[in-house]
Motif scaffolding. Structure first.
Motif, PDB file in Angstrom:
ATOM      1  N   THR A   4       0.834  -1.190   0.000  1.00  5.65           N
ATOM      2  CA  THR A   4       0.000   0.000   0.000  1.00  5.65           C
ATOM      3  C   THR A   4       0.872   1.244   0.000  1.00  5.65           C
ATOM      4  O   THR A   4       1.851   1.317   0.748  1.00  5.65           O
ATOM      5  CB  THR A   4      -0.921   0.016   1.237  1.00  5.65           C
ATOM      6  OG1 THR A   4      -1.755  -1.139   1.214  1.00  5.65           O
ATOM      7  CG2 THR A   4      -1.788   1.271   1.261  1.00  5.65           C
ATOM      8  N   LEU A   6       0.733   5.349   0.575  1.00  5.42           N
ATOM      9  CA  LEU A   6      -0.083   6.409   1.149  1.00  5.42           C
ATOM     10  C   LEU A   6       0.638   7.740   0.998  1.00  5.42           C
ATOM     11  O   LEU A   6       1.812   7.861   1.353  1.00  5.42           O
ATOM     12  CB  LEU A   6      -0.356   6.131   2.634  1.00  5.42           C
ATOM     13  CG  LEU A   6      -1.225   7.141   3.377  1.00  5.42           C
ATOM     14  CD1 LEU A   6      -2.642   7.161   2.801  1.00  5.42           C
ATOM     15  CD2 LEU A   6      -1.265   6.806   4.871  1.00  5.42           C
ATOM     16  N   GLY A   7      -0.062   8.748   0.463  1.00  3.39           N
ATOM     17  CA  GLY A   7       0.504  10.090   0.371  1.00  3.39           C
ATOM     18  C   GLY A   7       1.414  10.239  -0.835  1.00  3.39           C
ATOM     19  O   GLY A   7       1.536   9.364  -1.689  1.00  3.39           O
ATOM     20  N   ASN A  56       0.971  -2.735  11.130  1.00  3.74           N
ATOM     21  CA  ASN A  56       0.100  -1.566  11.068  1.00  3.74           C
ATOM     22  C   ASN A  56       0.726  -0.414  11.846  1.00  3.74           C
ATOM     23  O   ASN A  56       1.243  -0.598  12.948  1.00  3.74           O
ATOM     24  CB  ASN A  56      -1.276  -1.889  11.658  1.00  3.74           C
ATOM     25  CG  ASN A  56      -2.065  -2.819  10.756  1.00  3.74           C
ATOM     26  OD1 ASN A  56      -2.038  -2.664   9.544  1.00  3.74           O
ATOM     27  ND2 ASN A  56      -2.751  -3.781  11.343  1.00  3.74           N
ATOM     28  N   TYR A  58      -0.230   3.224  13.292  1.00  3.04           N
ATOM     29  CA  TYR A  58      -1.402   4.050  13.557  1.00  3.04           C
ATOM     30  C   TYR A  58      -1.231   5.499  13.118  1.00  3.04           C
ATOM     31  O   TYR A  58      -2.216   6.195  12.851  1.00  3.04           O
ATOM     32  CB  TYR A  58      -1.733   4.012  15.055  1.00  3.04           C
ATOM     33  CG  TYR A  58      -0.706   4.717  15.915  1.00  3.04           C
ATOM     34  CD1 TYR A  58      -0.849   6.064  16.236  1.00  3.04           C
ATOM     35  CD2 TYR A  58       0.409   4.042  16.394  1.00  3.04           C
ATOM     36  CE1 TYR A  58       0.096   6.720  17.010  1.00  3.04           C
ATOM     37  CE2 TYR A  58       1.355   4.689  17.163  1.00  3.04           C
ATOM     38  CZ  TYR A  58       1.186   6.031  17.473  1.00  3.04           C
ATOM     39  OH  TYR A  58       2.132   6.674  18.225  1.00  3.04           O
ATOM     40  N   ASP A  59       0.018   5.983  13.036  1.00  2.00           N
ATOM     41  CA  ASP A  59       0.229   7.406  12.778  1.00  2.00           C
ATOM     42  C   ASP A  59       0.471   7.731  11.304  1.00  2.00           C
ATOM     43  O   ASP A  59       0.835   8.856  10.975  1.00  2.00           O
ATOM     44  CB  ASP A  59       1.403   7.927  13.607  1.00  2.00           C
ATOM     45  CG  ASP A  59       2.705   7.186  13.299  1.00  2.00           C
ATOM     46  OD1 ASP A  59       2.638   6.130  12.628  1.00  2.00           O
ATOM     47  OD2 ASP A  59       3.771   7.669  13.731  1.00  2.00           O
ATOM     48  N   LEU A  60       0.287   6.783  10.393  1.00  2.00           N
ATOM     49  CA  LEU A  60       0.594   7.050   8.987  1.00  2.00           C
ATOM     50  C   LEU A  60      -0.297   8.129   8.380  1.00  2.00           C
ATOM     51  O   LEU A  60       0.180   9.013   7.673  1.00  2.00           O
ATOM     52  CB  LEU A  60       0.490   5.763   8.168  1.00  2.00           C
ATOM     53  CG  LEU A  60       1.659   4.795   8.246  1.00  2.00           C
ATOM     54  CD1 LEU A  60       1.521   3.702   7.197  1.00  2.00           C
ATOM     55  CD2 LEU A  60       2.984   5.513   8.078  1.00  2.00           C
ATOM     56  N   GLU A  61      -1.598   8.059   8.611  1.00  3.05           N
ATOM     57  CA  GLU A  61      -2.492   9.046   8.003  1.00  3.05           C
ATOM     58  C   GLU A  61      -2.224  10.452   8.520  1.00  3.05           C
ATOM     59  O   GLU A  61      -2.147  11.400   7.719  1.00  3.05           O
ATOM     60  CB  GLU A  61      -3.946   8.624   8.214  1.00  3.05           C
ATOM     61  CG  GLU A  61      -4.331   7.402   7.391  1.00  3.05           C
ATOM     62  CD  GLU A  61      -5.826   7.142   7.415  1.00  3.05           C
ATOM     63  OE1 GLU A  61      -6.574   8.004   7.947  1.00  3.05           O
ATOM     64  OE2 GLU A  61      -6.246   6.093   6.917  1.00  3.05           O
ATOM     65  N   PRO A  62      -2.063  10.662   9.839  1.00  2.74           N
ATOM     66  CA  PRO A  62      -1.693  12.010  10.300  1.00  2.74           C
ATOM     67  C   PRO A  62      -0.358  12.482   9.728  1.00  2.74           C
ATOM     68  O   PRO A  62      -0.219  13.659   9.364  1.00  2.74           O
ATOM     69  CB  PRO A  62      -1.619  11.846  11.824  1.00  2.74           C
ATOM     70  CG  PRO A  62      -2.486  10.682  12.131  1.00  2.74           C
ATOM     71  CD  PRO A  62      -2.344   9.759  10.972  1.00  2.74           C
ATOM     72  N   ALA A  64       0.965  11.552   6.851  1.00  2.00           N
ATOM     73  CA  ALA A  64       0.773  11.835   5.422  1.00  2.00           C
ATOM     74  C   ALA A  64       0.136  13.209   5.217  1.00  2.00           C
ATOM     75  O   ALA A  64       0.448  13.904   4.243  1.00  2.00           O
ATOM     76  CB  ALA A  64      -0.085  10.743   4.779  1.00  2.00           C
ATOM     77  N   ARG A  65      -0.744  13.612   6.118  1.00  2.60           N
ATOM     78  CA  ARG A  65      -1.341  14.945   6.008  1.00  2.60           C
ATOM     79  C   ARG A  65      -0.334  16.035   6.364  1.00  2.60           C
ATOM     80  O   ARG A  65      -0.309  17.102   5.740  1.00  2.60           O
ATOM     81  CB  ARG A  65      -2.571  15.037   6.919  1.00  2.60           C
ATOM     82  CG  ARG A  65      -3.764  14.219   6.443  1.00  2.60           C
ATOM     83  CD  ARG A  65      -5.017  14.587   7.186  1.00  2.60           C
ATOM     84  NE  ARG A  65      -4.922  14.254   8.615  1.00  2.60           N
ATOM     85  CZ  ARG A  65      -5.308  13.087   9.128  1.00  2.60           C
ATOM     86  NH1 ARG A  65      -5.806  12.145   8.331  1.00  2.60           N
ATOM     87  NH2 ARG A  65      -5.210  12.863  10.411  1.00  2.60           N
TER      88      ARG A  65
END
Length: 307
Positions: A4, A6-7, A56, A58-62, A64-65
């Motif tokens: 996967t 991301l970003g 996994n 947990y902090d990947l989405e924050p 990436a933003r």
């Protein structure tokens, strides 16, 4: 290999003078992830790729933003470190790829210094690594043979352009096209130590080089990793692809006469040893005209500096 991504905002420009991808490897604590990524961004690379492993996070989405230029890659299953690096190299678009760990600090590296490092020939330029006390770590590697047994001797780089058998801890500035021409790291070898030795010997057997730059300095914020040098199936594959090769006129060959000594010392069953030997012989036959020397010649001609 499914994974996967991301970003990653590829429209943003980095340093136009150095088309650079930074490939960030992660291990240990991840408390200071933002600080590490901020430090990397100061190099103004064309892109940043963070290899996250198969667990996994947990902090990947924050993250990436917060860091829209960074691409985070997470595998769907665990693979060897070398295979993961191959994926990162495939994803990279830079002419040069800087491979570092999240435990390393690049505050002593500037964009201009990297431009000068990139001018050195060879598939990879390795940095001078320092410990937390700012002491130089002997991370340069020289090959030698003692009673037909391979010995790898660590030493400290004293000047630019000194040769190293392999990039310590995979860290270095790689030329991506030359890395790909070498075939990257062997995914069939799981142990990182034998994987690095296989890559390094193949580079020199095929006419490439790996050298140091003393203006390329990186600090390690944790102790150097322990290298597992236990002979295993990965060692046997490394041996057959590198140490067992004989250079004959204009090509590399794996003589059939090497099978019996290999089997007797391998610790494998006869069937396993025969299968591994045949696989290696087929690989050598496919690449026979890439070889320009053998492992003994590499070691004999290697200049080890006096300590």
């Amino acid at each position: 290999m499914p994974y996967t991504v991301l970003g990653g905002d590829r429209e943003r420009e980095g340093n136009p003078d150095l088309p650079l991808t930074v490939l960030l490897l992660n291990r240990g604590t991840r408390v200071y992830r933002s600080e590490v990524l901020q430090e990397i961004e100061r190099l103004r690379p064309a892109e940043i790729i963070s290899l996250e492993g198969s667990r996994n996070t947990y902090d990947l989405e924050p993250l990436a933003r917060k860091f829209p230029r960074v691409r985070f890659i997470r595998l769907h299953r665990q693979v060897s470190l070398g295979e993961y690096l191959n994926i990162g190299m495939d994803e990279a678009r830079g002419t040069y790829v800087l491979v570092i760990w999240n435990e390393m600090r690049i505050s002593q590296v500037t964009p201009r210094a990297l431009e000068r490092v990139a001018e050195q020939p060879g598939v990879c330029t390795v940095p001078v690594l320092l410990n937390q006390r700012n002491e130089t770590i002997p991370t340069m590697m020289a090959p030698g043979f003692h009673r037909k047994r391979l010995k790898v001797l660590p030493f400290i780089s004293r000047s630019d352009g000194m040769l190293s058998l392999f990039p310590y801890d995979h860290c270095g500035l790689y030329r991506r096209s030359q890395f790909n021409l070498l075939g990257g790291f062997d995914p069939e070898i799981e142990n990182p130590y034998w994987q690095l030795l296989d890559f390094g010997f193949r580079a020199y057997l095929w006419g490439e080089r790996i050298s140091s730059s003393n203006q390329f300095r990186i600090v390690m914020t944790s102790d150097p990793p322990t290298q597992d040098t236990t002979p295993d199936a990965g060692y046997r594959r490394f041996f057959l692809k590198n140490l067992a090769i004989r250079f004959d006129k204009d090509r590399g060959v794996l003589p059939r006469s090497r099978f019996l000594p290999f089997y007797l010392r391998s610790g494998a069953t006869f069937v396993e040893a025969l299968r591994e030997f045949r696989e290696a012989a087929a690989w050598v036959g496919l690449h026979q005209y890439r070889f320009v020397q053998d492992a003994r010649t590499i070691a004999d001609l290697w200049e080890v500096p006096e300590t």
